[in-house]
Scaffold this motif. Structure first.
Motif, PDB file in Angstrom:
ATOM      1  N   PRO A  11       0.866  -1.192   0.000  1.00 48.93           N
ATOM      2  CA  PRO A  11       0.000   0.000   0.000  1.00 48.93           C
ATOM      3  C   PRO A  11       0.900   1.240   0.000  1.00 48.93           C
ATOM      4  N   HIS A  12       0.315   2.428  -0.096  1.00 53.17           N
ATOM      5  CA  HIS A  12       1.126   3.619   0.177  1.00 53.17           C
ATOM      6  C   HIS A  12       1.448   3.584   1.659  1.00 53.17           C
ATOM      7  N   LEU A  13       2.632   4.070   2.006  1.00 53.72           N
ATOM      8  CA  LEU A  13       3.059   3.959   3.399  1.00 53.72           C
ATOM      9  C   LEU A  13       3.303   5.333   4.003  1.00 53.72           C
ATOM     10  N   LEU A  14       3.063   5.436   5.295  1.00 50.49           N
ATOM     11  CA  LEU A  14       3.447   6.649   6.026  1.00 50.49           C
ATOM     12  C   LEU A  14       4.222   6.195   7.256  1.00 50.49           C
ATOM     13  N   PHE A  15       5.531   6.475   7.250  1.00 52.35           N
ATOM     14  CA  PHE A  15       6.375   6.126   8.397  1.00 52.35           C
ATOM     15  C   PHE A  15       6.579   7.380   9.239  1.00 52.35           C
ATOM     16  N   TYR A  16       6.360   7.266  10.532  1.00 52.47           N
ATOM     17  CA  TYR A  16       6.627   8.436  11.370  1.00 52.47           C
ATOM     18  C   TYR A  16       7.220   8.017  12.710  1.00 52.47           C
ATOM     19  N   GLY A  17       7.957   8.948  13.311  1.00 50.45           N
ATOM     20  CA  GLY A  17       8.582   8.654  14.604  1.00 50.45           C
ATOM     21  C   GLY A  17       9.832   9.490  14.771  1.00 50.45           C
TER      22      GLY A  17
END
Ligand SMILES: Nc1ncnc2c1ncn2[C@@H]1O[C@H](COP(=O)(O)OP(=O)(O)OP(=O)(O)O)[C@@H](O)[C@H]1O
Ligand SMILES: [Mg+2]
Length: 337
Positions: free
Chosen positions: A46-52
């Protein structure tokens, strides 16, 4: 090894040299790695959103997944890395994405040992530095190219990503690396690079990096370069710009003495030592939490001010004035108690 090549190898920053090359090199973040492994097995994404927080493996994880998907020969053709804070505005991004997405997908070489699924990956790093307008425009860009591309947006602050973008992506939250994992990674680097660094020193590097592995690896490399086999806790503090306890203690004493003259002369002495105001306020805030000199209400009020002053300093305010204003507030709080 040729001399030039040897020089180049020495100059490579260890954060790059030890950046995970496959998913199995990524330490900690187990649930995220296992989700990526599933994408790898099913060859879907899928499209991904990585955050942190910084240095926890966001960029490394998406690059490792992409390498496992495409292998070294196809990686360049199938993966586009953009840095939202480098690229000037959404138009540049749109153009680059368009050009990249338009290139047809060449099949992998015969007997190629990587899955090479029929889509390309666009990594948009530091996506939270895009303005809201740019993000709105990006929404359309993502939609137009969805057929043969997958976007991976990487950022520190997910609250800066507008809802319509976030809702198009599967979200993955990264956490600071646990202490033992960080130290283990540093130990591995020491072994590989022949660095003599004691356990106490490794633990110290880890503790002042707060789970940011990039910061701890960089510190280790700087310490090795400057102090060779004589890396001590003090040497590490020196490189990291850590303010000695005596300075924080002298500030606490000046504030609790409720003497403005005393505070001003303490600040003047500290100014001459050249420490960064942000670092002083940050360390003061850490000390404040455990200090018996302040009541809970005072701690709460001062913590609130810490956040405001941190922002002022980030925005480029004058360090000297900010320090004076901040510690004056602490002093006032001590007076009213
Ligand atoms: N989970 C991890 N496993 C192995 N190495 C890691 C991990 N996290 C960070 N590192 C090391 O730290 C370096 C920086 O990691 P990375 O660039 O992935 O951080 P990031 O989360 O993208 O940070 P930023 O938000 O600042 O971009 C990597 O080159 C790698 O050496
Ligand atoms: Mg990154």
């Amino acid at each position: 090894m040729h001399v030039d090549e040897q020089k180049r190898t020495i100059l490579i920053p260890w954060v790059e040299k030890f950046r995970p090359k496959t998913l199995s090199d990524v330490v900690s973040q187990e649930s995220l790695v296992s989700a990526m492994n599933q994408f790898l097995q099913t060859q879907t994404l899928p499209h991904l959103l990585f955050y942190g927080p910084p240095g926890t493996g966001k960029t490394s994880l998406i690059l490792a997944l992409a390498k496992d998907f495409y292998g070294p020969k196809m990686f360049k053709e199938r993966v586009l890395e953009l840095n939202a804070s480098d690229e000037r505005g959404i138009n540049t991004i749109r153009e680059k994405v368009k050009r990249f997405a338009q290139q047809s997908i060449a099949p992998p070489p015969q007997n190629y040992n990587y899955p090479c699924p029929p889509f390309k990956i666009i990594v948009l790093d530091e996506a939270d530095s895009l303005t809201q307008d740019a993000q709105s425009a990006l929404r359309r860009v993502i939609e137009i190219h969805t057929k043969i591309t997958r976007f991976c947006l990487v950022c520190n602050y997910v609250s800066k990503i507008i809802d319509p973008i976030a809702s198009r992506c599967a979200k993955f939250r990264f956490t600071p690396l646990p202490s033992d994992v960080g130290i283990e990674r540093l130990r591995l680097i020491c072994q590989n690079e022949g660095v003599q660094c004691g356990e106490e020193e490794l633990a110290h590097i880890q503790s002042i990096s707060h789970g940011d592995l990039r910061k701890s690896i960089t510190l280790l490399q700087s310490a090795q370069r400057l102090f060779h086999d004589n890396i001590t806790v003090n040497a590490i503090d020196d490189i990291a710009g850590i303010v000695p306890h005596r300075i924080i203690d002298s500030l606490i004493a000046a504030c609790t003495s409720v003497s403005y003259d005393n505070l001003v002369s303490t600040l003047e002495i500290i100014r001459r030592e050249g420490f960064s105001a942000r670092q002083i306020i940050e360390q003061f805030a850490e000390e404040l939490v455990i200090s018996p000199e302040f009541s809970d209400i005072q701690k709460a009020q001062i913590s609130y001010e810490v956040a405001k002053f941190e922002k002022n300093l980030m925005d480029g305010a004058n360090e000297e004035l900010q320090m004076k204003a901040f510690f004056s507030l602490v002093l006032l709080s001590c007076q009213t108690g």
